[in-house]
Write a protein that holds these residues in place. Structure first.
Motif, mmCIF file in Angstrom:
data_model
loop_
_atom_site.group_PDB
_atom_site.id
_atom_site.type_symbol
_atom_site.label_atom_id
_atom_site.label_comp_id
_atom_site.label_asym_id
_atom_site.label_seq_id
_atom_site.Cartn_x
_atom_site.Cartn_y
_atom_site.Cartn_z
ATOM 1 N N ARG A 259 11.525 -19.369 19.226
ATOM 2 C CA ARG A 259 12.617 -19.078 18.290
ATOM 3 C C ARG A 259 12.870 -17.588 18.083
ATOM 4 N NH1 ARG A 259 10.789 -23.503 13.725
ATOM 5 N NH2 ARG A 259 10.435 -25.202 15.230
ATOM 6 N N PRO A 260 11.844 -16.739 18.004
ATOM 7 C CA PRO A 260 12.158 -15.307 17.851
ATOM 8 C C PRO A 260 13.031 -14.771 18.980
ATOM 9 C CG PRO A 260 9.860 -15.713 17.315
ATOM 10 C CD PRO A 260 10.380 -16.982 17.917
ATOM 11 N N ALA A 261 12.738 -15.157 20.215
ATOM 12 C CA ALA A 261 13.546 -14.703 21.342
ATOM 13 C C ALA A 261 14.959 -15.257 21.277
ATOM 14 C CB ALA A 261 12.882 -15.100 22.663
ATOM 15 N N ALA A 262 15.115 -16.489 20.795
ATOM 16 C CA ALA A 262 16.447 -17.078 20.660
ATOM 17 C C ALA A 262 17.260 -16.320 19.618
ATOM 18 C CB ALA A 262 16.333 -18.547 20.279
ATOM 19 N N ALA A 263 16.617 -15.922 18.530
ATOM 20 C CA ALA A 263 17.307 -15.135 17.514
ATOM 21 C C ALA A 263 17.737 -13.787 18.085
ATOM 22 C CB ALA A 263 16.420 -14.935 16.293
ATOM 23 N N ALA A 264 16.860 -13.172 18.865
ATOM 24 C CA ALA A 264 17.207 -11.895 19.490
ATOM 25 C C ALA A 264 18.362 -12.067 20.464
ATOM 26 C CB ALA A 264 15.984 -11.313 20.195
ATOM 27 N N ALA A 265 18.349 -13.164 21.230
ATOM 28 C CA ALA A 265 19.433 -13.408 22.182
ATOM 29 C C ALA A 265 20.765 -13.610 21.485
ATOM 30 C CB ALA A 265 19.093 -14.621 23.047
ATOM 31 N N ALA A 266 20.721 -14.115 20.243
ATOM 32 C CA ALA A 266 21.939 -14.288 19.463
ATOM 33 C C ALA A 266 22.384 -12.991 18.799
ATOM 34 C CB ALA A 266 21.728 -15.371 18.399
ATOM 35 N N GLY A 267 21.615 -11.929 18.981
ATOM 36 C CA GLY A 267 22.025 -10.624 18.492
ATOM 37 C C GLY A 267 21.337 -10.155 17.232
ATOM 38 N N ILE B 27 6.934 -12.768 18.210
ATOM 39 C CA ILE B 27 7.830 -11.939 17.393
ATOM 40 C C ILE B 27 7.937 -10.539 17.980
ATOM 41 C CG2 ILE B 27 8.065 -10.843 15.123
ATOM 42 C CD1 ILE B 27 6.823 -13.442 13.949
ATOM 43 N N GLU B 28 6.807 -9.971 18.350
ATOM 44 C CA GLU B 28 6.816 -8.618 18.936
ATOM 45 C C GLU B 28 7.525 -8.580 20.278
ATOM 46 O OE1 GLU B 28 2.769 -6.689 16.998
ATOM 47 O OE2 GLU B 28 2.604 -7.837 18.861
ATOM 48 N N ASP B 29 7.259 -9.576 21.115
ATOM 49 C CA ASP B 29 7.873 -9.592 22.447
ATOM 50 C C ASP B 29 9.384 -9.757 22.356
ATOM 51 O OD1 ASP B 29 5.367 -9.323 23.534
ATOM 52 O OD2 ASP B 29 5.186 -11.409 24.196
ATOM 53 N N ALA B 30 9.856 -10.453 21.312
ATOM 54 C CA ALA B 30 11.292 -10.636 21.129
ATOM 55 C C ALA B 30 11.971 -9.378 20.605
ATOM 56 C CB ALA B 30 11.557 -11.804 20.183
ATOM 57 N N GLY B 31 11.184 -8.448 20.077
ATOM 58 C CA GLY B 31 11.748 -7.217 19.542
ATOM 59 C C GLY B 31 12.442 -7.389 18.207
ATOM 60 N N VAL B 32 12.036 -8.417 17.452
ATOM 61 C CA VAL B 32 12.616 -8.623 16.130
ATOM 62 C C VAL B 32 11.592 -8.261 15.061
ATOM 63 C CG1 VAL B 32 14.265 -10.376 16.869
ATOM 64 C CG2 VAL B 32 11.970 -11.083 16.138
ATOM 65 N N GLN B 33 12.093 -7.951 13.872
ATOM 66 C CA GLN B 33 11.244 -7.606 12.737
ATOM 67 C C GLN B 33 11.071 -8.837 11.854
ATOM 68 O OE1 GLN B 33 9.650 -4.692 11.709
ATOM 69 N NE2 GLN B 33 8.829 -5.960 10.069
ATOM 70 N N LEU B 34 9.840 -9.168 11.496
ATOM 71 C CA LEU B 34 9.603 -10.205 10.493
ATOM 72 C C LEU B 34 9.776 -9.576 9.124
ATOM 73 C CD1 LEU B 34 8.683 -13.164 9.941
ATOM 74 C CD2 LEU B 34 6.363 -12.249 9.696
ATOM 75 N N THR B 35 10.797 -10.002 8.394
ATOM 76 C CA THR B 35 11.094 -9.390 7.098
ATOM 77 C C THR B 35 10.761 -10.282 5.919
ATOM 78 O OG1 THR B 35 13.391 -10.150 7.248
ATOM 79 C CG2 THR B 35 12.917 -7.939 8.059
ATOM 80 N N PRO C 292 30.344 -11.460 12.819
ATOM 81 C CA PRO C 292 30.624 -10.600 13.974
ATOM 82 C C PRO C 292 29.337 -10.108 14.625
ATOM 83 C CG PRO C 292 32.002 -9.970 12.103
ATOM 84 C CD PRO C 292 31.003 -10.965 11.597
ATOM 85 N N ALA C 293 29.381 -9.978 15.939
ATOM 86 C CA ALA C 293 28.178 -9.598 16.682
ATOM 87 C C ALA C 293 27.592 -8.281 16.182
ATOM 88 C CB ALA C 293 28.504 -9.508 18.167
ATOM 89 N N GLU C 294 28.458 -7.341 15.823
ATOM 90 C CA GLU C 294 27.952 -6.031 15.399
ATOM 91 C C GLU C 294 27.252 -6.088 14.045
ATOM 92 O OE1 GLU C 294 32.332 -6.252 14.202
ATOM 93 O OE2 GLU C 294 31.100 -6.791 15.930
ATOM 94 N N ALA C 295 27.451 -7.170 13.290
ATOM 95 C CA ALA C 295 26.820 -7.297 11.974
ATOM 96 C C ALA C 295 25.461 -7.990 12.041
ATOM 97 C CB ALA C 295 27.731 -8.070 11.025
ATOM 98 N N ARG C 296 25.089 -8.459 13.226
ATOM 99 C CA ARG C 296 23.830 -9.202 13.336
ATOM 100 C C ARG C 296 22.630 -8.300 13.527
ATOM 101 N NH1 ARG C 296 25.962 -14.105 17.341
ATOM 102 N NH2 ARG C 296 27.909 -14.463 16.189
ATOM 103 N N ALA C 297 22.826 -7.145 14.131
ATOM 104 C CA ALA C 297 21.728 -6.221 14.402
ATOM 105 C C ALA C 297 21.601 -5.241 13.250
ATOM 106 C CB ALA C 297 21.972 -5.473 15.708
ATOM 107 N N ALA C 298 20.500 -5.295 12.539
ATOM 108 C CA ALA C 298 20.302 -4.415 11.396
ATOM 109 C C ALA C 298 18.819 -4.168 11.218
ATOM 110 C CB ALA C 298 20.887 -5.031 10.132
ATOM 111 N N ARG C 299 18.511 -3.032 10.573
ATOM 112 C CA ARG C 299 17.112 -2.704 10.264
ATOM 113 C C ARG C 299 17.008 -2.358 8.794
ATOM 114 N NH1 ARG C 299 13.492 -4.633 13.857
ATOM 115 N NH2 ARG C 299 13.942 -3.996 15.958
#
Length: 285
Positions: free
Chosen positions: A30-38, A66-74, A278-285
Motif C-alpha cells: 500500500r505505501p508504494a500504491a499511495a506513492a504511485a498515486a502521487g 514505507i521507506e522504499d516507497a518514499g512516503v512519510q508516515l505522519t 489535483p495531482a499537484e495537491a497530493r505531494a506535500a511535506r
C-alpha cells in the motif's frame, strides 16, 4: 470537492489512510500504491489487530515498505482491538484489553520514532456492560497519561478522537466537546500539553454537529483533521458536505496540519478515488 477544489486543495497538506484506502492490496504494497498515486504522506490504524506487540520482523517489513516507497508516515494509531470490527479502542476496557494497550505504547512510540511520525491516535474504547463508566474513565486517564508521556519522548502529539454515535453506539466520545474535555484532562494530568483533538469532519457531521462552530471553537486545540463525505463515507464530492469550505475555514482559523483522507473508495480501485484532488495537491511535506 464542493467549493472550488483546486484552490482549497492547494492550501492543504493531505495524507492517505492506508487502513481504509488501498485495502485491495496487501499491507506492504500500500505505501508504494499511495506513492504511485502521487502522495508523499500516509497514515495507518494499528495494522496488527490481533497483536499489540508483533514480531520484530513484521515491524521491520512495514518500515522498509514505507521507506522504499518514499512516503512519510505522519500518523499512527495505538492498538485499538478489532478495527475495523466491533472494537473502538482498548485503553478504557478493564482487564486484558487495557493491558494490551499498555504493552503496545512503547512499541508504537519506537516504531513511530523510527519513521519520524509525530502524531499518535488513541481511541478511547467502548463502554462495557456491568462496569461503572467512572471506573472506565479513571482507567482511560491513566492509560492516556502513559501514552502522552511516551509520545512526548519522541516529540509526538497524542490525538484523541470523537467518533459518531450511529456507527459506534457504545463509544462515549461522540461529540467534539466530549473529546476536547478528555484532551484537557490529559494535559492537566501530565502538564505536557501534547494532547490534541483529532477533528474528523465525517464523524462530527454524522453526530449532527454544527461544523463551522466546531472549527471556530476547537481549531486551536486540533492536532489532526480527517475527512470523508457524508452520507456514505465516500470521497469528497460523493455526498453533501461542503468540505472545501470547511477546510478553508480551518485554514483561516490557523490550522496548518495534515488532512487525512479516511474515506471508502466505493466500488472502484482506490487509485480512482482521488479524481477530486489535483495531482499537484497530493505531494506535500
Amino acid at each position: 470537492m464542493p467549493g472550488s477544489p483546486s484552490s482549497t486543495a492547494a492550501a492543504q497538506r493531505f495524507n492517505v489512510n492506508l487502513s481504509i484506502l488501498f485495502t485491495e492490496l496487501p499491507l506492504l504494497e500500500r505505501p508504494a500504491a499511495a506513492a504511485a498515486a502521487g502522495f508523499t504522506a500516509v497514515e495507518l490504524w494499528w495494522p496488527w489487530v490481533d497483536s499489540p506487540v508483533p514480531e520484530r520482523s513484521e515491524l521491520d517489513a512495514l518500515k522498509r515498505a514505507i521507506e522504499d516507497a518514499g512516503v512519510q508516515l505522519t500518523g499512527l494509531n495505538f492498538y485499538a482491538g478489532q478495527l475495523p470490527g466491533p472494537d473502538r479502542g482498548s485503553l478504557s476496557v478493564p482487564g486484558a484489553e487495557a493491558q494490551r494497550f499498555r504493552a503496545n505504547v512503547d512499541v508504537v512510540a519506537e516504531f513511530a520514532e523510527s519513521l519520524g511520525c509525530e502524531a499518535l491516535n488513541a481511541l478511547y474504547g467502548n463502554r462495557v456492560d456491568g462496569v461503572d463508566p467512572a471506573e472506565q474513565d479513571t482507567l482511560a486517564l491513566e492509560n492516556l497519561t502513559l501514552a502522552a508521556r511516551a509520545a512526548r519522548t519522541i516529540g509526538a502529539t497524542l490525538l484523541i478522537e470523537a467518533l459518531n454515535k450511529p456507527e459506534s453506539p457504545r463509544y462515549p466520545l461522540v461529540s467534539a466537546s466530549a473529546a476536547v474535555e478528555i484532551v484537557d484532562r490529559v494535559n492537566e494530568a501530565t502538564g505536557l500539553g501534547n494532547a490534541r483533538f483529532l477533528m474528523d469532519l465525517y464523524h462530527l457531521s454524522m453526530n449532527g454537529e454544527d461544523l463551522p462552530s466546531v472549527i471556530d471553537r476547537y481549531a486551536s486545540k486540533t492536532g489532526h483533521v480527517q475527512i470523508a463525505d457524508n452520507p456514505g463515507r465516500g470521497a469528497p464530492g460523493t455526498g453533501s458536505l461542503p468540505l472545501a469550505d470547511l477546510l478553508g475555514r480551518l485554514g483561516k482559523a490557523g490550522y496548518q496540519g495534515w488532512v487525512g483522507l479516511e474515506y471508502k473508495p466505493g466500488d472502484r480501485p482506490s487509485a480512482a478515488a482521488f479524481d477530486w484532488l489535483p495531482a499537484e495537491a497530493r505531494a506535500a511535506r
